[in-house]
Scaffold this motif. Structure first.
Motif, PDB file in Angstrom:
ATOM      1  N   VAL A 224     -17.939  37.149  -1.542  1.00  0.00           N
ATOM      2  CA  VAL A 224     -18.850  36.132  -1.082  1.00  0.00           C
ATOM      3  C   VAL A 224     -18.732  34.848  -1.663  1.00  0.00           C
ATOM      4  O   VAL A 224     -18.744  34.682  -2.952  1.00  0.00           O
ATOM      5  CB  VAL A 224     -20.222  36.745  -1.310  1.00  0.00           C
ATOM      6  N   SER A 225     -18.590  33.695  -0.999  1.00  0.00           N
ATOM      7  CA  SER A 225     -18.338  32.410  -1.441  1.00  0.00           C
ATOM      8  C   SER A 225     -19.375  31.870  -2.431  1.00  0.00           C
ATOM      9  O   SER A 225     -20.444  32.402  -2.295  1.00  0.00           O
ATOM     10  CB  SER A 225     -18.050  31.535  -0.315  1.00  0.00           C
ATOM     11  N   ARG A 226     -19.113  31.030  -3.316  1.00  0.00           N
ATOM     12  CA  ARG A 226     -20.189  30.709  -4.164  1.00  0.00           C
ATOM     13  C   ARG A 226     -21.510  29.952  -3.685  1.00  0.00           C
ATOM     14  O   ARG A 226     -22.587  29.963  -4.139  1.00  0.00           O
ATOM     15  CB  ARG A 226     -19.562  29.396  -5.347  1.00  0.00           C
ATOM     16  N   ASP A 227     -21.306  29.282  -2.318  1.00  0.00           N
ATOM     17  CA  ASP A 227     -22.476  28.948  -1.865  1.00  0.00           C
ATOM     18  C   ASP A 227     -23.096  29.919  -0.938  1.00  0.00           C
ATOM     19  O   ASP A 227     -24.117  29.471  -0.201  1.00  0.00           O
ATOM     20  CB  ASP A 227     -22.033  27.623  -0.820  1.00  0.00           C
TER      21      ASP A 227
ATOM     22  N   ASN B 294     -22.244  31.300   1.951  1.00  0.00           N
ATOM     23  CA  ASN B 294     -22.059  31.149   3.558  1.00  0.00           C
ATOM     24  C   ASN B 294     -20.710  31.845   4.044  1.00  0.00           C
ATOM     25  O   ASN B 294     -20.658  32.007   5.204  1.00  0.00           O
ATOM     26  CB  ASN B 294     -22.025  29.605   3.769  1.00  0.00           C
ATOM     27  N   VAL B 295     -19.843  32.233   3.241  1.00  0.00           N
ATOM     28  CA  VAL B 295     -18.576  32.979   3.768  1.00  0.00           C
ATOM     29  C   VAL B 295     -18.292  34.045   3.069  1.00  0.00           C
ATOM     30  O   VAL B 295     -18.271  34.159   1.653  1.00  0.00           O
ATOM     31  CB  VAL B 295     -17.389  31.728   3.611  1.00  0.00           C
ATOM     32  N   ILE B 296     -18.031  35.169   3.811  1.00  0.00           N
ATOM     33  CA  ILE B 296     -17.553  36.489   3.124  1.00  0.00           C
ATOM     34  C   ILE B 296     -16.138  36.532   3.656  1.00  0.00           C
ATOM     35  O   ILE B 296     -15.563  36.431   4.751  1.00  0.00           O
ATOM     36  CB  ILE B 296     -18.180  37.689   3.848  1.00  0.00           C
ATOM     37  N   THR B 297     -15.321  36.848   2.413  1.00  0.00           N
ATOM     38  CA  THR B 297     -13.592  36.900   2.698  1.00  0.00           C
ATOM     39  C   THR B 297     -13.514  38.237   2.573  1.00  0.00           C
ATOM     40  O   THR B 297     -14.050  39.155   1.662  1.00  0.00           O
ATOM     41  CB  THR B 297     -13.228  35.962   1.747  1.00  0.00           C
TER      42      THR B 297
ATOM     43  N   PHE C 257     -12.375  35.622   7.546  1.00  0.00           N
ATOM     44  CA  PHE C 257     -13.485  34.976   6.818  1.00  0.00           C
ATOM     45  C   PHE C 257     -14.820  35.071   7.777  1.00  0.00           C
ATOM     46  O   PHE C 257     -14.437  34.531   8.985  1.00  0.00           O
ATOM     47  CB  PHE C 257     -13.164  33.255   6.397  1.00  0.00           C
ATOM     48  N   TRP C 258     -15.644  35.200   7.437  1.00  0.00           N
ATOM     49  CA  TRP C 258     -17.042  35.473   8.215  1.00  0.00           C
ATOM     50  C   TRP C 258     -18.115  34.725   7.928  1.00  0.00           C
ATOM     51  O   TRP C 258     -18.235  34.617   6.521  1.00  0.00           O
ATOM     52  CB  TRP C 258     -17.302  37.041   7.956  1.00  0.00           C
ATOM     53  N   ASP C 259     -18.921  34.394   8.885  1.00  0.00           N
ATOM     54  CA  ASP C 259     -20.327  33.475   8.603  1.00  0.00           C
ATOM     55  C   ASP C 259     -21.128  34.531   7.926  1.00  0.00           C
ATOM     56  O   ASP C 259     -21.355  35.607   8.835  1.00  0.00           O
ATOM     57  CB  ASP C 259     -20.478  32.838   9.944  1.00  0.00           C
ATOM     58  N   SER C 260     -21.803  34.616   6.905  1.00  0.00           N
ATOM     59  CA  SER C 260     -22.579  35.474   6.122  1.00  0.00           C
ATOM     60  C   SER C 260     -23.781  35.754   7.157  1.00  0.00           C
ATOM     61  O   SER C 260     -24.395  36.571   6.978  1.00  0.00           O
ATOM     62  CB  SER C 260     -22.527  35.053   4.762  1.00  0.00           C
ATOM     63  N   LYS C 261     -24.242  34.459   7.689  1.00  0.00           N
ATOM     64  CA  LYS C 261     -25.626  34.795   8.489  1.00  0.00           C
ATOM     65  C   LYS C 261     -25.397  35.401   9.512  1.00  0.00           C
ATOM     66  O   LYS C 261     -26.656  36.264   9.840  1.00  0.00           O
ATOM     67  CB  LYS C 261     -26.222  33.163   8.544  1.00  0.00           C
TER      68      LYS C 261
ATOM     69  N   ILE D 240     -15.114  33.491  11.468  1.00  0.00           N
ATOM     70  CA  ILE D 240     -14.836  31.902  11.535  1.00  0.00           C
ATOM     71  C   ILE D 240     -13.434  31.843  11.642  1.00  0.00           C
ATOM     72  O   ILE D 240     -12.891  30.976  12.573  1.00  0.00           O
ATOM     73  CB  ILE D 240     -15.382  31.390   9.901  1.00  0.00           C
ATOM     74  N   ARG D 241     -12.545  32.523  10.993  1.00  0.00           N
ATOM     75  CA  ARG D 241     -11.102  32.490  11.072  1.00  0.00           C
ATOM     76  C   ARG D 241     -10.391  33.558  10.496  1.00  0.00           C
ATOM     77  O   ARG D 241     -11.017  34.476   9.812  1.00  0.00           O
ATOM     78  CB  ARG D 241     -10.614  31.215  10.665  1.00  0.00           C
ATOM     79  N   GLU D 242      -9.154  33.956  11.126  1.00  0.00           N
ATOM     80  CA  GLU D 242      -8.463  35.091  10.319  1.00  0.00           C
ATOM     81  C   GLU D 242      -6.927  34.614  10.394  1.00  0.00           C
ATOM     82  O   GLU D 242      -6.540  34.039  11.200  1.00  0.00           O
ATOM     83  CB  GLU D 242      -8.524  36.311  11.282  1.00  0.00           C
ATOM     84  N   PHE D 243      -6.162  35.205   9.567  1.00  0.00           N
ATOM     85  CA  PHE D 243      -4.907  34.739   9.498  1.00  0.00           C
ATOM     86  C   PHE D 243      -4.117  35.944   8.880  1.00  0.00           C
ATOM     87  O   PHE D 243      -4.482  36.827   7.838  1.00  0.00           O
ATOM     88  CB  PHE D 243      -4.554  33.782   8.282  1.00  0.00           C
ATOM     89  N   THR D 244      -2.860  36.088   9.181  1.00  0.00           N
ATOM     90  CA  THR D 244      -2.013  37.300   9.104  1.00  0.00           C
ATOM     91  C   THR D 244      -1.137  36.666   8.057  1.00  0.00           C
ATOM     92  O   THR D 244      -0.567  35.469   8.101  1.00  0.00           O
ATOM     93  CB  THR D 244      -1.049  37.699   9.972  1.00  0.00           C
TER      94      THR D 244
END
Length: 330
Positions: free
Chosen positions: A193-196, A198-201, A210-214, A219-223
């Motif tokens: 979970v990001s320090r703010d 807002n983002v779950i990796t 990367f996911w919006d925590s709310k 949000i985005r996804e990379f291989t």
């Protein structure tokens, strides 16, 4: 500076694979780093230099999960001896030990340091009140596989966990109920979970998401070029780093997914990766039994890199911190 290669600091001392690590927040005396290892001896270090401070002695099995509270006054560990322990991180003394019925894989403090959450191979998540350690913990059930990672978020009103059942779940503390869920095509190997908040990796297979925590929306996804075991997002959300089975550490642009650089330093698969709280470095733990500290901006004067002459060629053994582990943390 553009042609400089990484000169990672190598932190020795563990005798078996390093499987998890965690940083404290920045305190008046800097920040700190704790590592979990299959040798059963979690170690505390100065975060910006890797200097060994002490070893927490007491577990009778591999330590799988570690945490520091924000102020670095308390440490927590979860182990194969079915115990989660809380330690005085200044004196190195055990404060609490919480018995489970199976291996404890994950531990984390609430932001106010008053509660500890644990995840175990019992498929359960628990919350312990550290001000009333004898009281019955709150239990969250629903996962159908062993818990890999669990942490507080949303101002401690919720928990997020991921497990061997290929799911990530959000839990409401007030009701004790699951409120949201993600399903993965493979077992998630890491979660941050990001320090703010807002983002779950998450990572699974060779994918970083990367996911919006709310809303728990993508949000985005990379291989990435390898089976990835862990990823960490920079505090300013500009870049992320990851590592896995090919022994390399990768740095990518968070917006585009473009690879910025990759370096091989470990001699075994990378199991865990985390950015420091100030974002100036990132730490990695490996099957090779070492932790390595890497500069976010190569060539910058920072920490022990003040003492190292930066050269265009990476020097494997340029900065080795030799630590002994027979002395308890003190």
């Amino acid at each position: 500076m553009a042609n400089l290669r990484q000169t990672p600091l190598t932190c020795s001392g563990h005798t078996r694979p390093v499987v998890h690590l965690a940083f404290s927040d920045v305190t008046e005396s800097g920040y700190y780093l704790i590592s979990a290892c299959k040798d059963g001896k979690p170690m505390l270090r100065q975060g910006d230099t890797g200097d060994w401070i002490g070893t927490f002695e007491g577990h009778k099995g591999a330590v799988w999960g570690v945490a520091l509270n924000p102020e670095a006054t308390r440490a927590a560990t979860g182990a194969a001896d079915f115990n989660a322990k809380v330690w005085d991180a200044i004196k190195g003394e055990e404060i609490h030990s919480f018995q489970h019925n199976h291996i404890v894989k994950s531990v984390n403090f609430s932001s106010d340091s008053n509660h500890l959450c644990t995840g175990s191979n019992e498929k359960l998540v628990r919350i312990y009140d550290l001000n009333k350690p004898e009281s019955t913990p709150q239990v969250f059930s629903g996962h159908s596989g062993g818990i890999k990672h669990v942490t507080f978020f949303k101002d401690n009103t919720a928990l997020v966990s991921c497990a061997d059942d290929k799911t990530l779940r959000i839990w409401d503390r007030a009701s004790g109920q699951e409120t949201m869920r993600l399903d993965f095509p493979a077992i998630p190997s890491s979660m941050e979970v990001s320090r703010d908040g807002n983002v779950i990796t998450t990572t699974h297979s060779n994918v970083v998401t990367f996911w919006d925590s709310k809303e728990l929306t993508k949000i985005r996804e990379f291989t990435v070029p390898t089976q990835v075991n862990s990823a960490s997002l920079h505090p300013d959300c500009s870049i992320f780093v990851c590592g896995g089975e090919d022994l390399k550490m990768y740095k990518f642009d968070y917006s585009t997914g473009a690879e910025i650089e990759s370096f091989k330093g470990h001699f075994g698969p990378v199991h865990c990766v985390r950015f420091s709280p100030d974002g100036e470095l990132y730490a990695s733990g490996s099957e090779d039994g070492t932790l390595r500290l890497w500069q976010t901006t190569i060539g910058k004067t920072y920490g022990l890199w003040r003492c190292i002459e930066q050269t265009p060629v990476m020097q494997e053994n340029s900065a080795v911190i030799n630590n002994k582990q027979e002395v308890p943390a003190s």
